[in-house]
Design an enzyme around this catalytic site. Structure first.
Site, short mmCIF file in Angstrom:
data_model
loop_
_atom_site.label_atom_id
_atom_site.label_comp_id
_atom_site.label_asym_id
_atom_site.label_seq_id
_atom_site.Cartn_x
_atom_site.Cartn_y
_atom_site.Cartn_z
CD GLU A 190 -31.93 -6.27 2.02
OE1 GLU A 190 -31.77 -5.28 1.27
OE2 GLU A 190 -32.73 -6.29 2.97
CG HIS A 225 -28.19 -7.58 5.78
ND1 HIS A 225 -28.34 -6.66 6.80
CD2 HIS A 225 -29.40 -8.18 5.64
CE1 HIS A 225 -29.59 -6.70 7.23
NE2 HIS A 225 -30.25 -7.62 6.56
CG HIS A 274 -31.33 -9.61 10.87
ND1 HIS A 274 -32.40 -10.40 10.49
CD2 HIS A 274 -31.09 -8.80 9.80
CE1 HIS A 274 -32.79 -10.09 9.26
NE2 HIS A 274 -32.00 -9.14 8.80
CG HIS A 305 -33.23 -4.54 8.48
ND1 HIS A 305 -33.51 -4.32 7.15
CD2 HIS A 305 -32.88 -5.85 8.55
CE1 HIS A 305 -33.37 -5.43 6.46
NE2 HIS A 305 -32.98 -6.37 7.29
P1 13P Z 1 -32.97 -12.80 1.84
O1 13P Z 1 -33.44 -14.14 2.34
O2 13P Z 1 -33.67 -12.36 0.59
O3 13P Z 1 -31.46 -12.78 1.71
O4 13P Z 1 -33.37 -11.70 2.91
C1 13P Z 1 -32.93 -11.74 4.24
C2 13P Z 1 -32.82 -10.39 4.87
O5 13P Z 1 -32.21 -10.28 5.92
C3 13P Z 1 -33.42 -9.21 4.20
O6 13P Z 1 -32.99 -8.03 4.77
ZN ZN Z 2 -32.20 -8.24 6.84
#
Ligand code: 13P
Ligand code: ZN
Length: 269
Positions: free
Chosen positions: A119, A142, A144, A214
């Protein structure tokens, strides 16, 4: 093994803060496998000796040109790396990168050649814009979060500020500590430049945005500040869902109660 953090207490403290937040993401259940990523602009903590450090990777393209990032330094979570591992070993599961003079490529300089997160385009696009605006925000996160991602599967809740209003009204603190609310980004391929562009636009009006089906992306003064904003929104989402699980739709604070709170805390309307 020698580390860039050795004898650099300020830089070490910043990286340990990132490790601490990575641990929270994992214990919250928001970071399955390699889920989520963190980048922090650490340029202010870089000394002359670091500026002289040679690259330990080949030159890698960012995929976009970001004029404000020339010569800047970032700590980046490694792609495919786990938050729960980063919490214990931040320099084995992330790396420090230097943006080159073309503003379109970078090299890794420490400690190990760990490739940055997939990302990276979203993260660096946002950092570029923050510098352009003269913002003192240094961190982007970022992750989840379960309940917020679940809510993003409901079309109605993806309307502009529908979720912001629901989440603010669950508990007074949410608006106080996330006063701009939650922006919404329609589903876009993870890691794409399209996702980066959409995120950038929405972050002009919000500190936290929800990537449909996401996760969330947040910006803040530091990694703790970005985490806190996601955390208060997530807390509200949990309260909403708990009420639903008890069989009723939560009443939410009234418009008058919200207005009174906004006046008392001097918040935007
Ligand atoms: P990375 O392991 O590349 O950081 O990706 C994790 C992710 O949440 C992608 O949206
Ligand atoms: Zn992600």
């Amino acid at each position: 093994m020698k580390s860039i953090l050795d004898n650099r207490p300020a830089l070490k403290a910043e990286v340990m803060k990132i490790a601490e937040v990575a641990g929270y993401l994992w214990t919250n259940g928001w970071a399955e496998r390699n889920g989520g990523n963190i980048t922090v602009n650490i340029t202010d903590l870089i000394d002359d000796e670091i500026r002289q450090m040679p690259a330990i990777s080949e030159v890698k393209p960012i995929g976009i040109t970001l004029p404000c990032l020339k010569g800047k330094y970032f700590y980046c979570k490694g792609t495919g790396k786990r938050m729960r591992d980063l919490a214990r070993w931040p320099m084995d599961n992330g790396s420090v990168i230097r943006i080159l003079d073309d503003c379109a490529s970078y090299v890794i300089i420490a400690d190990n050649p760990v490739n940055p997160t997939s990302e990276l385009p979203s993260h660096l696009t946002v950092h570029n814009h923050l510098i352009e605006k003269g913002s003192n925000y240094k961190a982007t996160v970022h992750t989840h979060p379960i309940e917020l991602v679940a809510m993003s599967h409901n079309r109605e809740m993806l309307g502009k500020d529908v979720l912001t209003k629901i989440l603010w009204s669950m508990i007074p603190e949410t608006k106080a500590f996330c006063p701009l609310g939650l922006g919404i980004i329609p589903y876009t391929l993870p890691g794409s430049n399209e996702l980066a562009d959409a995120t950038l636009k929405e972050l002009d009006d919000y500190d936290v945005v929800l990537w449909e089906k996401h996760g969330v992306f947040a910006q803040g003064l530091d990694v703790m500040d970005a985490f806190d904003q996601i955390d208060v929104l997530s807390k509200s989402a949990k309260i909403y869902i708990s009420a639903k699980c008890m069989g009723f739709t939560p009443e939410g604070m009234s418009d008058e109660q919200m207005a009174e709170m906004s006046r008392a805390f001097n918040l935007p309307k």
